[in-house]
Design a protein around this motif. Sequence first.
Motif, PDB file in Angstrom:
ATOM      1  N   SER A 261      18.258   2.133  13.950  1.00 37.09           N
ATOM      2  CA  SER A 261      17.883   0.725  14.089  1.00 37.09           C
ATOM      3  C   SER A 261      16.645   0.603  14.967  1.00 37.09           C
ATOM      4  CB  SER A 261      19.056  -0.068  14.681  1.00 37.09           C
ATOM      5  OG  SER A 261      19.455   0.484  15.921  1.00 37.09           O
ATOM      6  N   GLU A 262      16.535  -0.491  15.658  1.00 39.55           N
ATOM      7  CA  GLU A 262      15.381  -0.803  16.508  1.00 39.55           C
ATOM      8  C   GLU A 262      14.078  -0.651  15.713  1.00 39.55           C
ATOM      9  OE1 GLU A 262      15.585   0.392  20.726  1.00 39.55           O
ATOM     10  OE2 GLU A 262      17.459   1.387  20.189  1.00 39.55           O
ATOM     11  N   CYS A 263      13.149   0.156  16.246  1.00 42.93           N
ATOM     12  CA  CYS A 263      11.837   0.242  15.582  1.00 42.93           C
ATOM     13  C   CYS A 263      11.764   1.389  14.595  1.00 42.93           C
ATOM     14  CB  CYS A 263      10.730   0.414  16.641  1.00 42.93           C
ATOM     15  SG  CYS A 263      10.826   2.005  17.507  1.00 42.93           S
ATOM     16  N   ALA A 264      12.886   1.969  14.247  1.00 41.43           N
ATOM     17  CA  ALA A 264      12.861   3.177  13.417  1.00 41.43           C
ATOM     18  C   ALA A 264      12.772   2.854  11.931  1.00 41.43           C
ATOM     19  CB  ALA A 264      14.091   4.027  13.731  1.00 41.43           C
ATOM     20  N   ASN A 265      13.899   2.930  11.207  1.00 42.16           N
ATOM     21  CA  ASN A 265      13.813   2.696   9.763  1.00 42.16           C
ATOM     22  C   ASN A 265      14.753   1.606   9.268  1.00 42.16           C
ATOM     23  OD1 ASN A 265      15.948   4.516  10.322  1.00 42.16           O
ATOM     24  ND2 ASN A 265      15.893   5.378   8.271  1.00 42.16           N
ATOM     25  N   SER A 266      15.028   0.616  10.128  1.00 43.01           N
ATOM     26  CA  SER A 266      15.688  -0.615   9.706  1.00 43.01           C
ATOM     27  C   SER A 266      14.675  -1.745   9.808  1.00 43.01           C
ATOM     28  CB  SER A 266      16.909  -0.916  10.588  1.00 43.01           C
ATOM     29  OG  SER A 266      17.938   0.024  10.348  1.00 43.01           O
ATOM     30  N   TYR A 267      14.687  -2.636   8.820  1.00 44.41           N
ATOM     31  CA  TYR A 267      13.599  -3.598   8.695  1.00 44.41           C
ATOM     32  C   TYR A 267      14.122  -5.007   8.445  1.00 44.41           C
ATOM     33  CZ  TYR A 267      11.645   0.983   7.722  1.00 44.41           C
ATOM     34  OH  TYR A 267      11.327   2.312   7.802  1.00 44.41           O
ATOM     35  N   THR A 268      13.448  -5.955   9.054  1.00 47.83           N
ATOM     36  CA  THR A 268      13.777  -7.360   8.835  1.00 47.83           C
ATOM     37  C   THR A 268      13.688  -7.686   7.349  1.00 47.83           C
ATOM     38  OG1 THR A 268      12.958  -7.981  11.013  1.00 47.83           O
ATOM     39  CG2 THR A 268      13.127  -9.728   9.376  1.00 47.83           C
ATOM     40  N   SER A 269      14.702  -8.404   6.876  1.00 50.39           N
ATOM     41  CA  SER A 269      14.757  -8.743   5.459  1.00 50.39           C
ATOM     42  C   SER A 269      14.953 -10.248   5.299  1.00 50.39           C
ATOM     43  CB  SER A 269      15.903  -7.982   4.781  1.00 50.39           C
ATOM     44  OG  SER A 269      15.872  -8.146   3.396  1.00 50.39           O
ATOM     45  N   SER A 270      14.852 -10.704   4.081  1.00 47.79           N
ATOM     46  CA  SER A 270      15.078 -12.118   3.773  1.00 47.79           C
ATOM     47  C   SER A 270      15.319 -12.254   2.278  1.00 47.79           C
ATOM     48  CB  SER A 270      13.865 -12.971   4.179  1.00 47.79           C
ATOM     49  OG  SER A 270      12.759 -12.703   3.334  1.00 47.79           O
ATOM     50  N   THR A 271      15.894 -13.372   1.884  1.00 47.34           N
ATOM     51  CA  THR A 271      16.108 -13.607   0.459  1.00 47.34           C
ATOM     52  C   THR A 271      14.777 -13.705  -0.276  1.00 47.34           C
ATOM     53  OG1 THR A 271      16.278 -15.983   0.894  1.00 47.34           O
ATOM     54  CG2 THR A 271      18.329 -14.741   0.779  1.00 47.34           C
ATOM     55  N   ASP A 272      13.747 -14.164   0.408  1.00 53.24           N
ATOM     56  CA  ASP A 272      12.429 -14.256  -0.217  1.00 53.24           C
ATOM     57  C   ASP A 272      11.854 -12.869  -0.477  1.00 53.24           C
ATOM     58  OD1 ASP A 272      10.006 -15.650  -1.094  1.00 53.24           O
ATOM     59  OD2 ASP A 272       9.105 -14.853   0.749  1.00 53.24           O
ATOM     60  N   LEU A 273      11.920 -11.987   0.521  1.00 53.69           N
ATOM     61  CA  LEU A 273      11.382 -10.635   0.349  1.00 53.69           C
ATOM     62  C   LEU A 273      12.149  -9.846  -0.710  1.00 53.69           C
ATOM     63  CD1 LEU A 273      10.741  -9.685   4.086  1.00 53.69           C
ATOM     64  CD2 LEU A 273       9.002 -10.034   2.317  1.00 53.69           C
ATOM     65  N   LEU A 274      13.440 -10.152  -0.860  1.00 51.51           N
ATOM     66  CA  LEU A 274      14.260  -9.439  -1.835  1.00 51.51           C
ATOM     67  C   LEU A 274      14.254 -10.080  -3.216  1.00 51.51           C
ATOM     68  CD1 LEU A 274      17.337  -8.576   0.420  1.00 51.51           C
ATOM     69  CD2 LEU A 274      15.668  -6.964  -0.500  1.00 51.51           C
ATOM     70  N   SER A 275      13.531 -11.175  -3.375  1.00 49.79           N
ATOM     71  CA  SER A 275      13.439 -11.826  -4.684  1.00 49.79           C
ATOM     72  C   SER A 275      12.758 -10.897  -5.680  1.00 49.79           C
ATOM     73  CB  SER A 275      12.662 -13.135  -4.572  1.00 49.79           C
ATOM     74  OG  SER A 275      11.308 -12.888  -4.225  1.00 49.79           O
ATOM     75  N   LEU A 276      13.016 -11.117  -6.953  1.00 52.50           N
ATOM     76  CA  LEU A 276      12.437 -10.256  -7.989  1.00 52.50           C
ATOM     77  C   LEU A 276      10.912 -10.250  -7.947  1.00 52.50           C
ATOM     78  CD1 LEU A 276      14.790 -11.037 -11.011  1.00 52.50           C
ATOM     79  CD2 LEU A 276      14.574  -8.862  -9.794  1.00 52.50           C
ATOM     80  N   GLN A 277      10.335 -11.346  -7.491  1.00 47.78           N
ATOM     81  CA  GLN A 277       8.873 -11.450  -7.448  1.00 47.78           C
ATOM     82  C   GLN A 277       8.269 -10.584  -6.337  1.00 47.78           C
ATOM     83  OE1 GLN A 277      10.979 -14.058  -7.386  1.00 47.78           O
ATOM     84  NE2 GLN A 277      10.729 -14.810  -9.510  1.00 47.78           N
ATOM     85  N   LYS A 278       9.000 -10.395  -5.245  1.00 47.08           N
ATOM     86  CA  LYS A 278       8.437  -9.694  -4.091  1.00 47.08           C
ATOM     87  C   LYS A 278       9.128  -8.371  -3.765  1.00 47.08           C
ATOM     88  CE  LYS A 278       6.790 -13.923  -1.844  1.00 47.08           C
ATOM     89  NZ  LYS A 278       6.777 -14.717  -0.583  1.00 47.08           N
ATOM     90  N   ARG A 279      10.224  -8.093  -4.437  1.00 42.89           N
ATOM     91  CA  ARG A 279      11.046  -6.932  -4.082  1.00 42.89           C
ATOM     92  C   ARG A 279      10.284  -5.614  -4.208  1.00 42.89           C
ATOM     93  NH1 ARG A 279      16.309  -6.701  -7.459  1.00 42.89           N
ATOM     94  NH2 ARG A 279      16.543  -8.751  -6.485  1.00 42.89           N
ATOM     95  N   GLU A 280       9.553  -5.426  -5.278  1.00 42.92           N
ATOM     96  CA  GLU A 280       8.873  -4.149  -5.505  1.00 42.92           C
ATOM     97  C   GLU A 280       7.884  -3.834  -4.381  1.00 42.92           C
ATOM     98  OE1 GLU A 280       6.181  -1.853  -8.924  1.00 42.92           O
ATOM     99  OE2 GLU A 280       6.976  -3.865  -9.300  1.00 42.92           O
ATOM    100  N   GLN A 281       7.075  -4.822  -4.000  1.00 43.29           N
ATOM    101  CA  GLN A 281       6.107  -4.590  -2.926  1.00 43.29           C
ATOM    102  C   GLN A 281       6.806  -4.384  -1.586  1.00 43.29           C
ATOM    103  OE1 GLN A 281       2.707  -4.185  -3.237  1.00 43.29           O
ATOM    104  NE2 GLN A 281       2.879  -3.572  -1.083  1.00 43.29           N
TER     105      GLN A 281
END
Length: 608
Positions: A261-281
């Motif tokens: 966790s912290e600054c390693a390999n866990s990342y802030t997420s959101s329903t917008d970032l996980l949407s089909l339009q933005k998920r790939e990027q």
Amino acid sequence: MIKKLLLYILFSGFTMAFADTIKTDVVVVGGTASGVAAALQCARSKVKTILVEPGPWLGGEMTSGAMCIMEGNRNLPSGIWGEFRKQVREFYKKTPGFDTTYNAVLRFEPYTGAAILKKMTDTVKNLTLKLKTPWTTVKKNGTGWELTITENGRTNTIRAQVLIDATETGDVATKAGVQFISGFDSRQDTGEQLAPEKTIPEIQDITWCAVLKDYGAAADKTIAKPEGYNASRYDCLKGKDLLRMVKGGKLPNDKYLIKWSECANSYTSSTDLLSLQKREQYYKDMRLRTLGLIYYLQTTGGLKNFGLSDEFGTPDQLPSIPYMREYRRAKGQIRMVLDDILTPYSRSSKLYRTSIAVGDASPGQHFVGGNGPKTSYPPFLAYSIPLGAVVVKDFDNLLVTEKSISVSHLVNASTFYPSVQMVLGQGAGTVAAYLAFFKTTTANLRVRTIQGELLDFKGCLMPFSDVPQTAAAFRAIQQVGATGLLKGIPHVNGKTAAVLFKPDTVVYTEEIKPVLTELYSHAFLWFNSEKPGAQFTVGNMVSLISNTTLSDPKPLRMALEKQWQTTYKFAQPFDTQRPITRLEFAVLANKYLNPFARNVDLTGRLIN
């Protein structure tokens, strides 16, 4: 004009000749932990099943996402989850350092986990597995469903009576038009005292895991500097014992899971970032950041001998998908809230009576950006997951698993774990098999019939960790427990609490009287007449059975005395004056009173 028309007819005929319509009873989309378990259960219940997975592996996040250290449900190894756990332990039993104790944390290499699941599916009749098969559209077809898939360069249609969306993201249900909610629910909405006063549109972080292998002190496995690498992103790791952190994720065969966790390999997420339009990027960016962490460990951290495992078959050697804790939750026939875990017996609804799965995973709270409030959970009890949580409201014969089940945010913090989901998947598969076998819809579910089938296949309804499935009275205890006649007893251990049955302790009249009078109208008269003491005795039980079954008490008592230790194998001798144990009560109640035969609706209320 005629020439063009002929060409169109020929072309259409050519296309149709290479497109198939495949009929099946159940189609499961998503080879996740829950999806595999659901498909296996459907097939074992003798209904034709197709499992569609776009990727090359089975297992979802616990294999393709590398979440391969399973702490949850290690004390509740039921059904297909118990079968998978046993096969992993059998595979590694001769591997040096592998922990084979009964309830050890399960650790495995992702590739091995996927291979074991594949082997499990290969040995089952009635199951067709379609790997590397993307789906494109889904639509209703009467009370059933149509799913279009792409395989071998052509588009085929699957027609099924029942559809299970077992994807991590709920994309199938979304395309079908299902309504979802996300983020923190409000206290007013769920009635949970630990919920925030108002809704908060934040979801838990995702983690893009990595698996490292120790190639020996002389090796240099340093990867090329990733695009956009910035060492300052990992400043929180300065001064920490990185080698110790790496070895904390130990897997078999000198491999290590990196899930920090912290600054390693866990990342802030959101329903917008996980949407089909933005998920790939978004996924691309998070992969690069995890590669940046690996580069940091190999260079600044001096761990150049730890290289990425090559088992995933991806260009960057990272897992193909992230470990996702939360996304969207469907509106189900019922919604499971925190009080259904903490105080299941005192609520007006009795959702534990409708259980199709159990869980005991500690609730996770992962918000590296500080965007979500921390919840001060009390010791988290092992729990049952109700049937109605997988049944989508207003959509006939559509079931969901993974992060899409109908629970509150505070409950999802535990139910999302892959080991819990594998148990739930078997339950969802049992529901789907019932619908297909009886050719009915989700409006006509018979809870007890479904639970009986689940128990037939070594599933679990109540999270009693002190009564193993090998116990002769396991089924009786499960069935009586699912009526609420004998309740689970919390046993707190730090932040979690096991739920025990305590088979050798005595039965108290005040515990069983309310449920008995609810189940049987004549029980009220019996209690007024018999007036049992505080501790329910063996003699009280004989009298109750006689009254309920209209049996002559003297022959009944003689028969029970004869069978007490020969047939029932009870440890204590037959004595009508002593208090009856919970084990004895459960076995006799299940046989003679049969409270499990009383049907309940999806809220757990008794129905005729």
